[in-house]
Every structure is written in structure tokens, then in C-alpha cells.
Design a protein around this motif. Structure first.
Motif, PDB file in Angstrom:
ATOM      1  N   PRO A  63      23.508   7.670  -4.599  1.00  0.00           N
ATOM      2  CA  PRO A  63      23.345   8.883  -3.777  1.00  0.00           C
ATOM      3  C   PRO A  63      21.927   9.440  -3.875  1.00  0.00           C
ATOM      4  CG  PRO A  63      24.550   9.396  -5.782  1.00  0.00           C
ATOM      5  CD  PRO A  63      24.406   7.896  -5.749  1.00  0.00           C
ATOM      6  N   THR A  64      21.493  10.075  -2.815  1.00  0.00           N
ATOM      7  CA  THR A  64      20.162  10.697  -2.834  1.00  0.00           C
ATOM      8  C   THR A  64      20.182  11.947  -3.704  1.00  0.00           C
ATOM      9  OG1 THR A  64      20.577  12.120  -0.928  1.00  0.00           O
ATOM     10  CG2 THR A  64      19.772   9.882  -0.471  1.00  0.00           C
ATOM     11  N   LEU A  65      19.002  12.411  -4.041  1.00  0.00           N
ATOM     12  CA  LEU A  65      18.891  13.659  -4.797  1.00  0.00           C
ATOM     13  C   LEU A  65      19.399  14.836  -3.969  1.00  0.00           C
ATOM     14  CD1 LEU A  65      15.376  13.149  -6.429  1.00  0.00           C
ATOM     15  CD2 LEU A  65      17.619  12.770  -7.474  1.00  0.00           C
ATOM     16  N   VAL A  66      19.112  14.798  -2.670  1.00  0.00           N
ATOM     17  CA  VAL A  66      19.597  15.860  -1.795  1.00  0.00           C
ATOM     18  C   VAL A  66      21.115  15.906  -1.799  1.00  0.00           C
ATOM     19  CG1 VAL A  66      19.672  16.691   0.590  1.00  0.00           C
ATOM     20  CG2 VAL A  66      17.532  15.786  -0.337  1.00  0.00           C
ATOM     21  N   GLU A  67      21.757  14.744  -1.752  1.00  0.00           N
ATOM     22  CA  GLU A  67      23.218  14.683  -1.804  1.00  0.00           C
ATOM     23  C   GLU A  67      23.755  15.298  -3.085  1.00  0.00           C
ATOM     24  OE1 GLU A  67      25.356  10.957  -0.296  1.00  0.00           O
ATOM     25  OE2 GLU A  67      23.299  10.228  -0.578  1.00  0.00           O
ATOM     26  N   GLN A  68      22.979  15.220  -4.161  1.00  0.00           N
ATOM     27  CA  GLN A  68      23.434  15.722  -5.452  1.00  0.00           C
ATOM     28  C   GLN A  68      23.047  17.184  -5.688  1.00  0.00           C
ATOM     29  OE1 GLN A  68      23.184  12.848  -8.829  1.00  0.00           O
ATOM     30  NE2 GLN A  68      22.228  11.469  -7.345  1.00  0.00           N
ATOM     31  N   GLY A  69      22.603  17.845  -4.626  1.00  0.00           N
ATOM     32  CA  GLY A  69      22.369  19.279  -4.718  1.00  0.00           C
ATOM     33  C   GLY A  69      20.934  19.706  -4.892  1.00  0.00           C
ATOM     34  N   PHE A  70      19.992  18.755  -4.886  1.00  0.00           N
ATOM     35  CA  PHE A  70      18.587  19.113  -5.058  1.00  0.00           C
ATOM     36  C   PHE A  70      17.927  19.166  -3.674  1.00  0.00           C
ATOM     37  CE2 PHE A  70      20.029  16.963  -8.879  1.00  0.00           C
ATOM     38  CZ  PHE A  70      19.693  17.885  -9.861  1.00  0.00           C
ATOM     39  N   LYS A  71      18.102  20.280  -3.013  1.00  0.00           N
ATOM     40  CA  LYS A  71      17.605  20.421  -1.652  1.00  0.00           C
ATOM     41  C   LYS A  71      16.079  20.355  -1.630  1.00  0.00           C
ATOM     42  CE  LYS A  71      17.380  25.488  -1.561  1.00  0.00           C
ATOM     43  NZ  LYS A  71      17.753  26.699  -0.796  1.00  0.00           N
ATOM     44  N   ASP A  72      15.547  19.904  -0.537  1.00  0.00           N
ATOM     45  CA  ASP A  72      14.100  19.765  -0.336  1.00  0.00           C
ATOM     46  C   ASP A  72      13.477  18.711  -1.241  1.00  0.00           C
ATOM     47  OD1 ASP A  72      14.189  21.848   1.550  1.00  0.00           O
ATOM     48  OD2 ASP A  72      13.924  23.364  -0.030  1.00  0.00           O
ATOM     49  N   MET A  73      14.287  17.889  -1.896  1.00  0.00           N
ATOM     50  CA  MET A  73      13.742  16.835  -2.750  1.00  0.00           C
ATOM     51  C   MET A  73      13.932  15.476  -2.093  1.00  0.00           C
ATOM     52  SD  MET A  73      14.162  17.796  -6.772  1.00  0.00           S
ATOM     53  CE  MET A  73      13.267  16.287  -7.165  1.00  0.00           C
ATOM     54  N   ALA A  74      13.374  15.335  -0.921  1.00  0.00           N
ATOM     55  CA  ALA A  74      13.347  14.050  -0.217  1.00  0.00           C
ATOM     56  C   ALA A  74      11.901  13.576  -0.206  1.00  0.00           C
ATOM     57  CB  ALA A  74      13.884  14.198   1.202  1.00  0.00           C
ATOM     58  N   PHE A  75      11.626  12.536  -0.979  1.00  0.00           N
ATOM     59  CA  PHE A  75      10.263  12.034  -1.118  1.00  0.00           C
ATOM     60  C   PHE A  75      10.221  10.523  -0.971  1.00  0.00           C
ATOM     61  CE2 PHE A  75      10.398  15.792  -3.977  1.00  0.00           C
ATOM     62  CZ  PHE A  75       9.484  16.591  -3.304  1.00  0.00           C
ATOM     63  N   SER A  76       9.287  10.047  -0.201  1.00  0.00           N
ATOM     64  CA  SER A  76       8.968   8.626  -0.126  1.00  0.00           C
ATOM     65  C   SER A  76       7.463   8.494  -0.323  1.00  0.00           C
ATOM     66  CB  SER A  76       9.390   8.037   1.223  1.00  0.00           C
ATOM     67  OG  SER A  76      10.792   8.099   1.387  1.00  0.00           O
ATOM     68  N   GLU A  77       7.018   7.282  -0.528  1.00  0.00           N
ATOM     69  CA  GLU A  77       5.587   7.060  -0.702  1.00  0.00           C
ATOM     70  C   GLU A  77       5.204   5.747  -0.034  1.00  0.00           C
ATOM     71  OE1 GLU A  77       2.028   7.424  -4.063  1.00  0.00           O
ATOM     72  OE2 GLU A  77       4.118   7.434  -4.708  1.00  0.00           O
ATOM     73  N   TRP A  78       3.917   5.515   0.024  1.00  0.00           N
ATOM     74  CA  TRP A  78       3.421   4.294   0.648  1.00  0.00           C
ATOM     75  C   TRP A  78       2.283   3.717  -0.166  1.00  0.00           C
ATOM     76  CZ3 TRP A  78      -1.625   5.501   1.499  1.00  0.00           C
ATOM     77  CH2 TRP A  78      -1.938   6.825   1.822  1.00  0.00           C
ATOM     78  N   PHE A  79       2.073   2.425   0.028  1.00  0.00           N
ATOM     79  CA  PHE A  79       0.876   1.754  -0.453  1.00  0.00           C
ATOM     80  C   PHE A  79      -0.038   1.533   0.742  1.00  0.00           C
ATOM     81  CE2 PHE A  79       3.883   0.358  -3.767  1.00  0.00           C
ATOM     82  CZ  PHE A  79       3.138   0.610  -4.908  1.00  0.00           C
ATOM     83  N   GLY A  80      -1.327   1.714   0.536  1.00  0.00           N
ATOM     84  CA  GLY A  80      -2.280   1.510   1.612  1.00  0.00           C
ATOM     85  C   GLY A  80      -3.468   0.688   1.156  1.00  0.00           C
ATOM     86  N   PHE A  81      -4.202   0.166   2.130  1.00  0.00           N
ATOM     87  CA  PHE A  81      -5.381  -0.655   1.868  1.00  0.00           C
ATOM     88  C   PHE A  81      -6.622   0.072   2.376  1.00  0.00           C
ATOM     89  CE2 PHE A  81      -1.795  -3.509   2.164  1.00  0.00           C
ATOM     90  CZ  PHE A  81      -1.944  -4.280   1.018  1.00  0.00           C
ATOM     91  N   PHE A  82      -7.647   0.090   1.531  1.00  0.00           N
ATOM     92  CA  PHE A  82      -8.878   0.812   1.836  1.00  0.00           C
ATOM     93  C   PHE A  82     -10.081  -0.039   1.454  1.00  0.00           C
ATOM     94  CE2 PHE A  82      -5.567   3.888   1.159  1.00  0.00           C
ATOM     95  CZ  PHE A  82      -5.831   4.931   2.031  1.00  0.00           C
ATOM     96  N   LEU A  83     -11.191   0.212   2.129  1.00  0.00           N
ATOM     97  CA  LEU A  83     -12.476  -0.386   1.786  1.00  0.00           C
ATOM     98  C   LEU A  83     -13.432   0.737   1.397  1.00  0.00           C
ATOM     99  CD1 LEU A  83     -12.876  -2.983   4.690  1.00  0.00           C
ATOM    100  CD2 LEU A  83     -12.376  -3.481   2.279  1.00  0.00           C
ATOM    101  N   PRO A  84     -14.524   0.407   0.731  1.00  0.00           N
ATOM    102  CA  PRO A  84     -15.537   1.438   0.475  1.00  0.00           C
ATOM    103  C   PRO A  84     -15.994   2.065   1.797  1.00  0.00           C
ATOM    104  CG  PRO A  84     -15.975  -0.518  -0.834  1.00  0.00           C
ATOM    105  CD  PRO A  84     -14.871  -0.887   0.108  1.00  0.00           C
ATOM    106  N   ALA A  85     -16.388   3.308   1.749  1.00  0.00           N
ATOM    107  CA  ALA A  85     -16.676   4.073   2.966  1.00  0.00           C
ATOM    108  C   ALA A  85     -17.756   3.453   3.837  1.00  0.00           C
ATOM    109  CB  ALA A  85     -17.078   5.500   2.587  1.00  0.00           C
ATOM    110  N   ALA A  86     -18.671   2.698   3.242  1.00  0.00           N
ATOM    111  CA  ALA A  86     -19.776   2.123   4.001  1.00  0.00           C
ATOM    112  C   ALA A  86     -19.367   0.920   4.851  1.00  0.00           C
ATOM    113  CB  ALA A  86     -20.913   1.728   3.061  1.00  0.00           C
ATOM    114  N   ALA A  87     -18.108   0.514   4.757  1.00  0.00           N
ATOM    115  CA  ALA A  87     -17.656  -0.637   5.554  1.00  0.00           C
ATOM    116  C   ALA A  87     -17.838  -0.346   7.045  1.00  0.00           C
ATOM    117  CB  ALA A  87     -16.191  -0.934   5.258  1.00  0.00           C
TER     118      ALA A  87
END
Length: 328
Positions: A240-264
Motif C-alpha cells: 500500500p502507498t503511504l497515502v493509503e496508510q493515512g499519510f496525506k500529501d506524502m506522494a513522492f517519486s523521483e527521476w534519474f537524469g543525464f547532464f553535461l557540463p554547462a559549456a557543452a
């Protein structure tokens, strides 16, 4: 010149061009490109890099390798790439936290997430899990039950995460805050060391990407009590999700991203984006990441930039409410 000789010479030139074509196409290909991650081998970040390195070897560069620069909660890798040549051979792969959350918790951050890096593409998205190990009684099957158990003995009110100031860290802190108690936090260099300590009974609980737990479920030493997504994870539909267990507003996901140095240059960013997108859509990468609880995705550089800005703005007030700083 006879017609037969003209045909022979034309055929020979065509064959030579055919053989030379791949060589000419690869003339500008670098010998080595590196995916640089701030987390150790065996975890989700490392797995994404290794899958893509295998897929892109020979097409993006003659050799694509993975370099694990661990430490400082992922900052070591970010700082290193910031000052590397921006020719497309030094590719930062990082979770959102290092760029979207750390600016809110470090008064003196050694990099600027917006000025020092050129966004290239999203790589994967995922939910988090809150799990317990043998140190917690088998009768504890939900997050509220864990908090009630921990409250009975404050010495047991602890959890580990892959880095201080990361989303998993704050999920644990928010759980304690919602329950009116403090959960002590143990910061690790990546999720797997924390998971292994939990499996060994040295640590009661771990907050980490849900995929970090999946390979160990068959041992019977891990129980995932809750998941952080807005909906149940397709990789752990019985949790079950945290929200389902009574922790409202606790829906969080994340991502991985790829970056180059700014001068690219824009051309360099486009070349890497064009290599990443089909690699991330390939069946072997999609299926391989799914084993780790990761959903492979890609994006344009602009879409990644917008998502980073949105998450950066969302986490500012959350961090302030928790009261955490790097010096706390």
C-alpha cells in the motif's frame, strides 16, 4: 575505355565506398565516454549506467564505461563533472535530489544546478519504499505499526537512507514528523550498504528506491511496509502507498537524469540525446531496469530542465518545514 572496364571500375569504387562508409562514419567517434554516478556498484543508479553503457558502446563511443565517484551524498560526482571537458564524453547521471533538493539544505554548495550543467534527457523514474528487516517483529506489517513499535523504545526509532538530504531521507523524517516523533537517520553511501545492514539486523528500517529491495525479497529478510507513489507501484502492487496508510500529501517519486557540463554546445547535447533516447527505449534496457523497479523514460533537454525547476521549487517549502540543513 571499354564499357566492360567502366562497369568494373564503377563497381570497384562502389564497393570501396561501402567498406569505407562505417570507418568514415566513426571517424569523429570518441574512443571513450564515461557515465559518472555518485553511487556505488549494485544500486539503481549504477544499474542504469551499466545498461546504457553496454547499449551505447560502438554507437556513441568506441567504449562507454561507468565511473563510480561516491561520497558526500552524490555530490562528489556532480562536482567532478562540473569542471570536466564538455565534449560529450563526461556524462553525469544523477538523481534529482543532488540538483533539486541540495540547494535548499547546503548554504555553500560547490555547484549551481542550473548554471553549471546542460540538461540532456531523463533516464528513469521510480517510487520509494519504506522497508524493515529482522530487527523488527514480523507482526509489524504497516508503517503506522512500525512507528508504534519504535515509539515504545526510542533506541529503536531509526532508519537508513542512501544520503543525507535525499528524498528517502526526507520521507523517513516526514513519517516521524507526521507521527509526532523523531526517527533517527543513518546516512549511507548508497542504498545497498543500508539494505545489507538492515538484512543483517544492525538497522531496523531503510527508506530507499523501491527497486533496491526487490532483489532481496526472496531471502525473507525484507518486508516493504509502504510505497511513496501516488498510486501503487507496478513493481510491488501488494504494497500500500503511504497515502493509503493515512499519510496525506506524502506522494513522492523521483527521476534519474543525464547532464553535461554547462559549456557543452547544443550540437553536443543533441548528439547525446539522440543516442540516449533509442537506448532507453530498447527492450533489453527497459526490461533490465524493470527488474530494479525503474521505469525507463527519456525526454528532450527542455523537458528535463522544466522538471528540475518544478521539483526544485516544490521541495523548498518541504525542506523548510522539516528544518534540516547540512549543518543540522
Amino acid at each position: 575505355m571499354t564499357m566492360q572496364r567502366r562497369i568494373f571500375l564503377a563497381a570497384g569504387a562502389s564497393a570501396a565506398a561501402s567498406l569505407a562508409g562505417p570507418a568514415f562514419a566513426q571517424a569523429g567517434m570518441p574512443d571513450t565516454a564515461r557515465f559518472i554516478t555518485g553511487f556505488p556498484p549494485g544500486g539503481t543508479s549504477d544499474t542504469i549506467c551499466r545498461r546504457l553503457a553496454a547499449r551505447m558502446t560502438g554507437s556513441y563511443a568506441r567504449s562507454v564505461v561507468v565511473e563510480n565517484r561516491t561520497g558526500a551524498g552524490g555530490q562528489i560526482a556532480v562536482q567532478a563533472v562540473r569542471s570536466m571537458p564538455a565534449d560529450g564524453t563526461n556524462i553525469l547521471q544523477t538523481p534529482m535530489s543532488m540538483l533539486g533538493i541540495y540547494p535548499h539544505i547546503y548554504r555553500k554548495l560547490a555547484y549551481d544546478p542550473f548554471a553549471d550543467f546542460a540538461p540532456v534527457s531523463l533516464g528513469a523514474q521510480f517510487d520509494f519504499g519504506f522497508a524493515v528487516g529482522p530487527a523488527v517483529p514480523v507482526s509489524v506489517t504497516t508503517v503506522p505499526q512500525f512507528l508504534a513499535w519504535a515509539r515504545q523504545d526510542p533506541a529503536r526509532a531509526a532508519f537508513g537512507s542512501p544520503a543525507a538530504g535525499s528524498v528517502p531521507h526526507f520521507i523517513g523524517a516526514l513519517l516521524g514528523k507526521n507521527a509526532g516523533m523523531e526517527l533517527r537517520h543513518a546516512s549511507y553511501r548508497g542504498s545497498q550498504p543500508a539494505v545489507l545492514d538492515m538484512m543483517g539486523g544492525q538497522l531496523p528500517a531503510v527508506s530507499a528506491p523501491i527497486g533496491e529491495f526487490l532483489p532481496h525479497l526472496s531471502t525473507g529478510k525484507i518486508r516493504i511496509l509502504g510505497a511513496s507513489g501516488a498510486a501503487r507501484s507496478k513493481f510491488a502492487p501488494g504494497v500500500p502507498t503511504l497515502v493509503e496508510q493515512g499519510f496525506k500529501d506524502m506522494a513522492f517519486s523521483e527521476w534519474f537524469g543525464f547532464f553535461l557540463p554547462a559549456a557543452a554546445t547544443p550540437d553536443t547535447v543533441s548528439r547525446l540525446n539522440a543516442a540516449l533516447r533509442p537506448a532507453l527505449a530498447s527492450a533489453d534496457v527497459v526490461d533490465g531496469l524493470a527488474v530494479m523497479g525503474l521505469e525507463a523514460i527519456s525526454s528532450t533537454p527542455g523537458e528535463l530542465a522544466a522538471r528540475l525547476k518544478s521539483d526544485h521549487d516544490r521541495w523548498g517549502p518541504i525542506v523548510k518545514s522539516i528544518g534540516f540543513t547540512a549543518e543540522s
